[in-house]
Scaffold this active site. Structure first.
Site, PDB file in Angstrom:
ATOM      1  CD  GLU A  15      -5.116  -6.222  -1.299  1.00 51.10           C
ATOM      2  OE1 GLU A  15      -4.661  -5.052  -1.219  1.00 51.10           O
ATOM      3  OE2 GLU A  15      -5.737  -6.768  -0.372  1.00 51.10           O
ATOM      4  CB  CYS A  61      -8.557  -5.186  -2.936  1.00 47.78           C
ATOM      5  SG  CYS A  61      -7.482  -3.762  -2.759  1.00 47.78           S
ATOM      6  CB  CYS A 103     -10.634  -3.190   1.019  1.00 48.03           C
ATOM      7  SG  CYS A 103     -10.177  -2.516  -0.598  1.00 48.03           S
ATOM      8  CB  CYS A 116      -5.232  -1.524  -1.794  1.00 49.39           C
ATOM      9  SG  CYS A 116      -6.509  -0.865  -0.719  1.00 49.39           S
ATOM     10  CD  GLU A 133      -1.689   4.705   4.494  1.00 51.30           C
ATOM     11  OE1 GLU A 133      -1.239   5.583   5.268  1.00 51.30           O
ATOM     12  OE2 GLU A 133      -2.360   3.730   4.887  1.00 51.30           O
ATOM     13  CG  ASN A 134      -1.193  11.260  -1.891  1.00 50.15           C
ATOM     14  OD1 ASN A 134      -1.688  12.359  -1.649  1.00 50.15           O
ATOM     15  ND2 ASN A 134      -0.246  11.084  -2.780  1.00 50.15           N
ATOM     16  CB  ALA A 135      -0.532  14.361   2.069  1.00 44.39           C
ATOM     17  CG  ASN A 156      -0.442  -0.224   2.527  1.00 47.42           C
ATOM     18  OD1 ASN A 156       0.588  -0.877   2.698  1.00 47.42           O
ATOM     19  ND2 ASN A 156      -1.107   0.301   3.531  1.00 47.42           N
TER      20      ASN A 156
HETATM   21  N1  THU Z   1      -5.151  -1.788   2.590  1.00 49.77           N
HETATM   22  C1  THU Z   1      -4.588  -2.534   1.589  1.00 49.77           C
HETATM   23  O1  THU Z   1      -3.505  -2.205   1.081  1.00 49.77           O
HETATM   24  N2  THU Z   1      -5.251  -3.645   1.175  1.00 49.77           N
HETATM   25  C2  THU Z   1      -6.432  -4.058   1.701  1.00 49.77           C
HETATM   26  O2  THU Z   1      -7.058  -4.948   1.153  1.00 49.77           O
HETATM   27  C3  THU Z   1      -6.924  -3.473   2.942  1.00 49.77           C
HETATM   28  C4  THU Z   1      -6.429  -2.089   3.195  1.00 49.77           C
HETATM   29  C5  THU Z   1      -4.445  -0.571   3.020  1.00 49.77           C
HETATM   30  C6  THU Z   1      -5.089   0.698   2.560  1.00 49.77           C
HETATM   31  C7  THU Z   1      -4.590   1.684   3.581  1.00 49.77           C
HETATM   32  O3  THU Z   1      -3.313   2.167   3.155  1.00 49.77           O
HETATM   33  C8  THU Z   1      -4.396   0.856   4.833  1.00 49.77           C
HETATM   34  O4  THU Z   1      -4.407  -0.497   4.413  1.00 49.77           O
HETATM   35  C9  THU Z   1      -5.484   1.067   5.872  1.00 49.77           C
HETATM   36  O5  THU Z   1      -6.736   0.930   5.314  1.00 49.77           O
END
Ligand code: THU
Length: 138
Positions: A55, A89, A86, A53, A44-46, A42
């Protein structure tokens, strides 16, 4: 059971996650029909909704390499609660996976549970709905 190569690659990817906001690191590894492994984490971004994600990152690596069929998935996360992909995904994975594809839900100690794509996303709307005769040819 997935090979230790898959698990080790997923741990490495998870450790490289960029997750300064949630502090929740995820790694994902896909095995393509060509036998190769593709990892993602994963990022993330500001601007929170712009985060991606693990996946999805792994799928992008696979498609960029010319592979479009997933035969096995490992998702790696930490903590007490079992990691599961999630909802978004699940749909992304379904695009390139049959419903029989195993999805290993892992923590750094190994596989905690294995489910199928069909269990994760039953009655999925997928490529067959729009392209019944598709052959992965693009
Ligand atoms: N996240 C994933 O990378 N994959 C998932 O299937 C569940 C959630 C990440 C997204 C975010 O960066 C962090 O987990 C918290 O939600």
């Amino acid at each position: 059971m997935p090979g230790s190569d898959m698990i080790e690659m997923a741990i490495e990817a998870m450790e490289r996650a960029y997750a300064p906001y949630s502090r929740f690191r995820v790694g994902a590894v896909l095995r393509g029909a060509n036998g190769r492994l593709y990892a993602g984490c994963n990022v993330e971004n500001a601007a929170y909704p712009q985060g991606i994600c693990a996946e999805v990152a792994a799928i992008a690596a696979m498609v960029a390499d010319g592979e479009r069929r997933i035969v096995e998935v490992a998702v790696m996360g930490e903590g007490e609660t079992l990691i599961t992909p999630c909802g978004g995904c699940r749909q992304h994975l379904r695009e390139f996976s049959a419903e029989t594809v195993p999805v290993h839900l892992c923590d750094p100690a190994g596989v905690r549970r294995t489910v199928t794509m069909g269990q994760l996303l039953p009655f999925a709307f997928g490529p067959d709905n729009l392209r019944p005769d598709h052959d992965d040819g693009g």
